[in-house]
Design a protein around this motif. Structure first.
Motif, PDB file in Angstrom:
ATOM      1  N   LYS A  14       0.822  -1.219   0.000  1.00 51.30           N
ATOM      2  CA  LYS A  14       0.000   0.000   0.000  1.00 51.30           C
ATOM      3  C   LYS A  14       0.858   1.271   0.000  1.00 51.30           C
ATOM      4  O   LYS A  14       0.561   2.231  -0.692  1.00 51.30           O
ATOM      5  N   GLU A  15       1.937   1.257   0.780  1.00 55.85           N
ATOM      6  CA  GLU A  15       2.779   2.436   0.906  1.00 55.85           C
ATOM      7  C   GLU A  15       3.723   2.549  -0.287  1.00 55.85           C
ATOM      8  O   GLU A  15       4.528   1.655  -0.551  1.00 55.85           O
ATOM      9  N   ARG A  16       3.629   3.647  -1.008  1.00 57.74           N
ATOM     10  CA  ARG A  16       4.402   3.843  -2.239  1.00 57.74           C
ATOM     11  C   ARG A  16       5.915   3.758  -2.014  1.00 57.74           C
ATOM     12  O   ARG A  16       6.643   3.146  -2.801  1.00 57.74           O
ATOM     13  N   THR A  17       6.402   4.358  -0.943  1.00 58.41           N
ATOM     14  CA  THR A  17       7.840   4.357  -0.667  1.00 58.41           C
ATOM     15  C   THR A  17       8.349   2.934  -0.469  1.00 58.41           C
ATOM     16  O   THR A  17       9.378   2.549  -1.021  1.00 58.41           O
ATOM     17  N   ARG A  19       6.883   0.155  -1.498  1.00 54.02           N
ATOM     18  CA  ARG A  19       6.718  -0.559  -2.768  1.00 54.02           C
ATOM     19  C   ARG A  19       7.889  -0.269  -3.704  1.00 54.02           C
ATOM     20  O   ARG A  19       8.455  -1.179  -4.310  1.00 54.02           O
ATOM     21  N   THR A  20       8.290   0.988  -3.791  1.00 55.78           N
ATOM     22  CA  THR A  20       9.410   1.372  -4.652  1.00 55.78           C
ATOM     23  C   THR A  20      10.705   0.735  -4.171  1.00 55.78           C
ATOM     24  O   THR A  20      11.485   0.204  -4.967  1.00 55.78           O
ATOM     25  N   GLU A  23      10.610  -3.050  -4.850  1.00 53.91           N
ATOM     26  CA  GLU A  23      10.744  -3.298  -6.287  1.00 53.91           C
ATOM     27  C   GLU A  23      12.200  -3.138  -6.731  1.00 53.91           C
ATOM     28  O   GLU A  23      12.716  -3.956  -7.492  1.00 53.91           O
ATOM     29  N   ASP A  35       3.231  -5.108 -10.383  1.00 52.41           N
ATOM     30  CA  ASP A  35       2.549  -4.321  -9.361  1.00 52.41           C
ATOM     31  C   ASP A  35       1.174  -4.924  -9.128  1.00 52.41           C
ATOM     32  O   ASP A  35       0.330  -4.947 -10.032  1.00 52.41           O
ATOM     33  N   GLY A  37      -1.171  -3.844  -7.141  1.00 53.66           N
ATOM     34  CA  GLY A  37      -2.241  -2.905  -6.807  1.00 53.66           C
ATOM     35  C   GLY A  37      -2.846  -3.248  -5.456  1.00 53.66           C
ATOM     36  O   GLY A  37      -2.139  -3.529  -4.501  1.00 53.66           O
ATOM     37  N   SER A  38      -4.160  -3.268  -5.386  1.00 54.01           N
ATOM     38  CA  SER A  38      -4.859  -3.617  -4.149  1.00 54.01           C
ATOM     39  C   SER A  38      -5.012  -5.142  -4.067  1.00 54.01           C
ATOM     40  O   SER A  38      -4.683  -5.853  -5.004  1.00 54.01           O
TER      41      SER A  38
END
Length: 129
Positions: A14-17, A19-20, A23, A35, A37-38
């Motif tokens: 959920k948290e973009r930071t 996830r980046t 990845e 990705d 997603g949900s």
């Protein structure tokens, strides 16, 4: 997985930071990252995308909580055996709920990137060891 093709990982965070960061770690190790997603999106992707070698789930976001997503994946006849690495908060109750829902492994946050990658390698590339 066949030949030299990279293992495919479905990443749900959920948290973009986070996830980046995850990845980047995974791609740096030669994984193909999708990705997720949900939680709802992730379950749909499992049924429609190329085969997935591992699902990594931190938080699912709105629509389907993590435990419900794990249970949904495990019930599916085609992808019910895909390994799942859960990244719950450092709360024993969350870890127990994830394990009871059928995840393959849990790594509570915060965690060290080296330990994360070791667990990913073990789950996504079991024949490499």
């Amino acid at each position: 997985m066949s030949g030299d093709s990279p293992s495919r990982i479905l990443l749900v965070a959920k948290e973009r930071t986070l996830r980046t960061l995850l990845e980047r770690l995974l791609v740096g190790r030669g994984f193909d990252v999708v990705d997720g997603g949900s939680g709802v999106d992730a379950v749909a992707l499992l049924g429609s995308a190329a085969p997935i070698d591992l699902v990594i789930c931190e938080r699912t976001g709105p629509g389907l909580d993590e435990v419900a997503m794990f249970e949904e994946i495990r019930r599916h006849p085609d992808h019910g055996r895909v390994p799942i690495l859960a990244l719950p908060p450092a709360d024993p109750e969350c870890t127990v709920r994830a394990l009871e829902a059928g995840v393959s492994d849990c790594l509570a946050k915060p965690f060290h990137p080296t330990e994360f990658l070791a667990r990913v390698e073990r789950l996504a590339r079991p024949d490499a060891a």
